[in-house]
Design an enzyme around this catalytic site. Structure first.
Site: not given
Ligand code: DGY
Length: 317
Positions: A236, A265, A283
């Site tokens: 993240r 983001e 992402h």
């Molecule tokens: C998640 O599932 O948390 C991912 O970031 C999606 O790609």
């Protein structure tokens, strides 16, 4: 038949299975929903399938008294107020396992792209600047014998670490709660995060976003990395202080960065956009056709189970 609110159309046939037995409302494409917008969209639904950028705030649970399950179309659940869900008696599920290998592959794509200057090379060719082989053209960094620092040893961190063996890298890992099976691996566990940072030639982040990990990689910790170290982040964006990362890159302290996620983001720090030593992706961690269909199947199966009075397959603790 129950009313099910889905905040976006999903790849694969899972939503058709759901629509065969429940009233499914799918939101047309649009920006992520705020808590108030999501509450308005969910309304009287008993189930909601939502995306990782939709804010499932306390307001949603307070305003949607019929809601029984929120199935997040992601493994990360930092977009959901889990305490409010628990208080409201709403089950939250996510999509672990099915996206592990795709996300580990994407992590390695970024790592290799940064180390071997793949995107710079592509640009050079497309822009007609390739005038022939040269001994010093776009020299990158070899990975053989280098140390991969892995922060977080959940499923994805371990899948990334497993791949390191094939590239001849040593794995040094750090996790708040190291899994027991780590003892059967050739990976070395760092005694502390600071130790890991001071020894990692390449650092890759695989921890969930929590109050403890927000801004984990701040200016001080970035400063512990050896000169020329590279950073890869597919977890993240908020785990990294992006301004501090830009400052470290501008100072020439780091050898580059590969980012799939961003602190604000989808906005990207302007200091990253013009840099050749940074590879930026939108992402894409879990973005394979197979994985995104499997995530949809899992989210739908969680909803079907809850609405039928069965336990969910992948509840979030
Ligand atoms: C998640 O599932 O948390 C991912 O970031 C999606 O790609």
């Amino acid at each position: 038949m129950s009313d099910v609110a889905v905040t976006a159309s999903l790849p694969g046939a899972a939503l058709d299975r759901l629509a065969a037995v429940h009233d499914v409302r799918v939101r047309p494409p649009g920006p992520p929903l705020s808590g108030a917008e999501l509450a308005a969209f969910v309304g009287g639904a008993e189930a909601c399938i939502c995306l990782l950028a939709d804010r499932v705030s306390a307001e949603v649970f307070a305003s949607c008294p019929r809601l029984r399950v929120v199935a997040n179309y992601a493994v990360g659940t930092n977009n959901i107020d889990l305490a409010a869900a628990r208080a409201a008696g709403v089950v939250v599920t996510n999509t672990p396992d099915v996206l592990t290998e795709a996300t580990a592959d994407l992590t390695w794509s970024l790592l290799l792209a940064v180390a071997r200057r793949v995107v710079e090379g592509d640009r050079l060719v497309r822009e007609g600047r390739f005038t022939g082989w040269r001994p010093d053209l776009l020299l990158g960094t070899g990975l053989q014998g280098k140390t991969l620092g892995v922060v977080g040893l959940g499923r994805i961190g371990r899948a990334v670490a497993r791949r390191a063996v094939a590239f001849g890298m040593r794995v040094l890992a750090w996790s708040r709660r190291p899994p027991a099976d780590v003892l059967d691996t050739p990976w070395e566990m760092a005694g502390s995060l600071d130790e890991l940072l001071s020894r990692a030639d390449v650092l890759t982040l695989h921890c969930p976003l929590t109050p403890d990990t927000r801004g984990l990689l701040d200016a001080r910790r970035l400063g512990l990395l050896p000169a020329g170290a590279m950073l890869v982040n597919t977890s993240r964006g908020e785990v990294v202080d992006e301004a501090a990362l830009v400052a470290a890159l501008e100072a020439g302290r780091l050898g580059g960065a590969g980012l799939d996620v961003y602190e604000r983001e989808p906005a990207v720090h302007p200091g990253l956009l013009g840099r050749d030593d940074v590879v930026l992706l939108p992402h894409l961690g879990s973005a394979t056709r197979e994985t995104r269909a499997a995530m949809a199947d899992l989210a739908v199966d969680n909803v079907l189970n809850i609405l039928a009075g069965h336990p969910p397959l992948t509840p979030v603790a």
